[in-house]
Design a protein around this motif. Structure first.
Motif, PDB file in Angstrom:
ATOM      1  N   GLU A 330       0.821  -1.218   0.000  1.00  0.00           N
ATOM      2  CA  GLU A 330       0.000   0.000   0.000  1.00  0.00           C
ATOM      3  C   GLU A 330       0.852   1.263   0.000  1.00  0.00           C
ATOM      4  N   ARG A 331       2.072   1.182   0.523  1.00  0.00           N
ATOM      5  CA  ARG A 331       2.955   2.350   0.582  1.00  0.00           C
ATOM      6  C   ARG A 331       3.781   2.547  -0.690  1.00  0.00           C
ATOM      7  N   LEU A 332       3.665   1.597  -1.622  1.00  0.00           N
ATOM      8  CA  LEU A 332       4.439   1.730  -2.856  1.00  0.00           C
ATOM      9  C   LEU A 332       4.059   3.008  -3.596  1.00  0.00           C
ATOM     10  N   PRO A 333       5.020   3.796  -4.017  1.00  0.00           N
ATOM     11  CA  PRO A 333       4.698   4.975  -4.833  1.00  0.00           C
ATOM     12  C   PRO A 333       4.290   4.540  -6.242  1.00  0.00           C
ATOM     13  N   GLU A 334       3.760   5.459  -7.003  1.00  0.00           N
ATOM     14  CA  GLU A 334       3.408   5.157  -8.391  1.00  0.00           C
ATOM     15  C   GLU A 334       4.684   4.846  -9.159  1.00  0.00           C
ATOM     16  N   LEU A 335       4.711   3.708  -9.808  1.00  0.00           N
ATOM     17  CA  LEU A 335       5.912   3.275 -10.515  1.00  0.00           C
ATOM     18  C   LEU A 335       6.039   4.004 -11.854  1.00  0.00           C
ATOM     19  N   PRO A 336       7.265   4.151 -12.356  1.00  0.00           N
ATOM     20  CA  PRO A 336       7.480   4.932 -13.590  1.00  0.00           C
ATOM     21  C   PRO A 336       6.635   4.465 -14.770  1.00  0.00           C
ATOM     22  N   SER A 337       6.502   3.159 -14.968  1.00  0.00           N
ATOM     23  CA  SER A 337       5.715   2.665 -16.098  1.00  0.00           C
ATOM     24  C   SER A 337       4.256   3.085 -15.978  1.00  0.00           C
ATOM     25  N   VAL A 338       3.740   3.067 -14.746  1.00  0.00           N
ATOM     26  CA  VAL A 338       2.356   3.486 -14.515  1.00  0.00           C
ATOM     27  C   VAL A 338       2.221   4.988 -14.742  1.00  0.00           C
ATOM     28  N   THR A 339       3.211   5.757 -14.277  1.00  0.00           N
ATOM     29  CA  THR A 339       3.179   7.209 -14.469  1.00  0.00           C
ATOM     30  C   THR A 339       3.193   7.568 -15.946  1.00  0.00           C
ATOM     31  N   ARG A 340       4.053   6.897 -16.714  1.00  0.00           N
ATOM     32  CA  ARG A 340       4.122   7.183 -18.158  1.00  0.00           C
ATOM     33  C   ARG A 340       2.793   6.897 -18.836  1.00  0.00           C
ATOM     34  N   GLU A 341       2.201   5.765 -18.500  1.00  0.00           N
ATOM     35  CA  GLU A 341       0.920   5.409 -19.110  1.00  0.00           C
ATOM     36  C   GLU A 341      -0.162   6.417 -18.717  1.00  0.00           C
ATOM     37  N   ARG A 342      -0.132   6.867 -17.469  1.00  0.00           N
ATOM     38  CA  ARG A 342      -1.120   7.861 -17.015  1.00  0.00           C
ATOM     39  C   ARG A 342      -0.953   9.173 -17.784  1.00  0.00           C
ATOM     40  N   LEU A 343       0.277   9.612 -17.986  1.00  0.00           N
ATOM     41  CA  LEU A 343       0.520  10.853 -18.725  1.00  0.00           C
ATOM     42  C   LEU A 343       0.006  10.751 -20.153  1.00  0.00           C
ATOM     43  N   ILE A 344       0.235   9.578 -20.761  1.00  0.00           N
ATOM     44  CA  ILE A 344      -0.214   9.380 -22.147  1.00  0.00           C
ATOM     45  C   ILE A 344      -1.729   9.415 -22.231  1.00  0.00           C
ATOM     46  N   GLN A 345      -2.397   8.723 -21.290  1.00  0.00           N
ATOM     47  CA  GLN A 345      -3.854   8.643 -21.321  1.00  0.00           C
ATOM     48  C   GLN A 345      -4.512   9.948 -20.880  1.00  0.00           C
ATOM     49  N   GLN A 346      -3.966  10.578 -19.853  1.00  0.00           N
ATOM     50  CA  GLN A 346      -4.596  11.762 -19.274  1.00  0.00           C
ATOM     51  C   GLN A 346      -4.397  13.008 -20.115  1.00  0.00           C
ATOM     52  N   TYR A 347      -3.216  13.145 -20.706  1.00  0.00           N
ATOM     53  CA  TYR A 347      -2.896  14.391 -21.411  1.00  0.00           C
ATOM     54  C   TYR A 347      -2.686  14.207 -22.913  1.00  0.00           C
ATOM     55  N   GLY A 348      -2.903  12.989 -23.418  1.00  0.00           N
ATOM     56  CA  GLY A 348      -2.699  12.758 -24.842  1.00  0.00           C
ATOM     57  C   GLY A 348      -1.249  12.958 -25.249  1.00  0.00           C
ATOM     58  N   MET A 349      -0.349  12.655 -24.352  1.00  0.00           N
ATOM     59  CA  MET A 349       1.081  12.900 -24.555  1.00  0.00           C
ATOM     60  C   MET A 349       1.717  11.795 -25.394  1.00  0.00           C
ATOM     61  N   LEU A 350       2.700  12.143 -26.207  1.00  0.00           N
ATOM     62  CA  LEU A 350       3.437  11.142 -26.956  1.00  0.00           C
ATOM     63  C   LEU A 350       4.300  10.329 -25.998  1.00  0.00           C
ATOM     64  N   PRO A 351       4.497   9.029 -26.260  1.00  0.00           N
ATOM     65  CA  PRO A 351       5.298   8.191 -25.353  1.00  0.00           C
ATOM     66  C   PRO A 351       6.686   8.739 -25.100  1.00  0.00           C
ATOM     67  N   GLU A 352       7.342   9.260 -26.153  1.00  0.00           N
ATOM     68  CA  GLU A 352       8.704   9.774 -25.958  1.00  0.00           C
ATOM     69  C   GLU A 352       8.725  11.000 -25.043  1.00  0.00           C
ATOM     70  N   HIS A 353       7.632  11.781 -25.042  1.00  0.00           N
ATOM     71  CA  HIS A 353       7.557  12.938 -24.141  1.00  0.00           C
ATOM     72  C   HIS A 353       7.417  12.491 -22.685  1.00  0.00           C
TER      73      HIS A 353
END
Length: 517
Positions: A330-353
């Protein structure tokens, strides 16, 4: 048998035994590869070997490389793995040594709770199976920086096993495409740190510091090459690599060296090598034909390490003396792969960005703070943060935390741009002034520099008429169907307004007047 007493507080090392399959690609006689991409985050075992992409010439065979990484990572803690001695970087030699660290008779290890929790959290982050029961072992060898003659480790049953890590790498000519790779982690184990040998060549003597050995990261790379479909080749081990860059260079060089040696009719020795960063090559240290017998045996002074989850936690258990895996999860922070996917889905961001935002320390937090404070669209924020803001940082070799432009200031600037109070060119002028860090807000700079967009419609219409009357030949080009001619008229109007007119508004006025001309 009861669980060991847990002490709050290491550097012990959290060791990930890892294997990576991969191969370099030959280009104009040189060997290049994606080695550095293999070890972003953590490294381990890919699903299958990668082979050379070029077609072999007549008489040639493809080569596949197998790389195994043994990663020693220091756990961030206040005290050591099995003693209460403090951890302090650059402390005077032997100033942080307990009786146990010095291996005095009768001293016993006490396990550091913080180190166990960190190992469990690492295992969860790498999708490992967490063993509810793990064991400690003694690894025997004799060296001056190991006064006990053995090292406490986890050889038989480590704390975490069978993990995986999926990561992305940028490919393509412009490195604008992202492909994913999956590697497997064999095991994660807790291991006692040894001392550090300090060699004094001037006096021909070696001194020992028992404070602790290592920096934050050390990697041993095992490398071999073989033809696909054939047995694996003889491996060599490149020891004590302490940076990602040197690790990548050492692996690339060793793969190249082995292929060249085999193609010339030679053989690969099962040996230990070191990487000479000045020469950019690996050199032999000692052969491994006489394999050392470490005489592993159960550690008699440490009972099995027992972990629990919510369902198996004993009733009335002392929370200070048991570790609940579910609570750590439960204390695990958001992992980088999850953060990247969230940025792509939430903001329509390109994967490289999304990769760039996470790879630059502090940049993601800066971006998110701008997003919170501005009305501008996420795509515009992304463009300004990654192009303008990051460009200025790179130009002056600054970290995000050293930026003279705050997230609030950039958000205010983007609001001015979004409300069409200023033009894009004016916004860049404002950003340049902000970078000078003179304590002025974007609105103050716009007012002082008179950078506001002209809002007087009648004045703009008059300027457009004047430009058209002064350049009849351009007007004729527009009427003849030259699509670029109107852009020249727009440029002339903007020049007359000192860049303070919105190009879209100017174009609309010009098109209306040309239709009536």
């Amino acid at each position: 048998m009861a669980a060991p007493v847990l002490r709050w507080g290491c550097p012990g090392t959290c060791r990930a035994i890892a294997w990576v399959y991969g191969v370099p690609r030959r280009r104009r006689g040189a060997w290049t590869g994606s080695t550095s991409s293999w070890i972003r985050g953590q490294s381990s075992l890919a699903q299958e070997p990668l082979h050379t992409s070029r077609k072999p010439r007549k008489g040639e065979h493809k080569w596949a490389a197998v790389v195994g990484l043994e990663i020693h990572a220091q756990i961030s803690s206040n005290s050591k793995l099995f003693s209460g001695s403090q951890v302090c970087f650059a402390a005077p030699p032997n100033s942080l040594v307990s009786f146990f660290d010095a291996s005095l008779p009768g001293t016993l290890p006490v396990l550091n709770r913080r180190c166990v929790e960190a190992a469990v959290m690492t295992g969860l982050a790498l999708n490992c199976h967490i063993n509810k029961k793990s064991l400690f072992d003694r690894k025997h060898y004799f060296y001056a920086d190991l006064p006990a003659g053995y090292q406490i480790t986890q050889q038989r049953l480590p704390i975490a096993v069978n993990g995986s890590l999926t990561y992305g790498i940028c490919v393509g000519k412009r490195r604008s495409q992202v492909t994913t790779r999956t590697v497997r982690v064999k095991q994660i184990q807790l291991e006692q740190d040894s001392g550090k040998s300090l060699h004094d060549d001037l006096r021909s003597q070696t001194l020992v510091d028992l404070n602790r050995a290592e920096g934050q990261l050390r990697v041993d790379a095992n490398v071999s090459v073989h033809h696909p479909g054939e047995p694996l080749g003889v491996r060599t081990e490149v020891k004590n690599l302490n940076s990602i860059r040197f690790l990548a260079k050492a692996i690339d060089y060793e793969i190249q060296r082995q292929i060249k040696e085999l193609e010339n009719g030679g053989e690969i020795l099962n040996e230990t090598r070191s990487f000479d960063y000045k020469l950019g090559c690996t050199v032999p240290m000692r052969d491994k034909e006489g394999k050392q017998d470490y005489r592993f045996m159960p550690e008699p002074n440490l009972p099995p390490l027992l972990l629990y989850d919510t369902t198996s936690l004993p009733a009335g258990a002392d929370s200070q003396q048991v570790i609940n895996v579910d609570q750590i999860r439960e204390r695990l922070p958001e992992l980088p792969s999850v953060t990247r996917e969230r940025l792509i889905q939430q903001y329509g961001m390109l994967p490289e960005h999304s990769f760039t935002l996470l790879n630059e320390v502090g940049l993601l937090e800066f971006f998110q703070n701008v997003i919170k404070e501005t009305r501008a669209e996420p795509k515009k924020v992304t463009s300004w943060v990654l192009n303008t803001f990051l460009g200025y940082l790179k130009l002056q070799n600054l970290a995000v935390r050293e930026s003279p432009v705050t997230a609030s200031a950039l958000a205010e600037l983007l609001d001015l741009l979004d409300s069409k109070a200023i033009s894009s060119s004016a916004a860049k002028q404002v950003f340049e002034e902000l970078w000078k860090n003179e304590g002025k807000t974007p609105a103050q700079i716009v007012s002082e520099k008179k950078l506001e967009l002209m809002q007087d419609q009648e004045a703009l219409e008059q300027l457009c008429r004047s430009v058209m009357q002064g350049h009849p030949e351009v007007v004729m080009d527009v009427k003849k169907g030259n699509p670029r001619a109107i852009n020249r008229l727009i440029g002339l109007v903007r020049k007359a307004t000192l860049g303070r007119a919105d190009p879209a508004v100017i174009k609309a006025i010009l098109e209306k007047q040309l239709s009536c001309h």
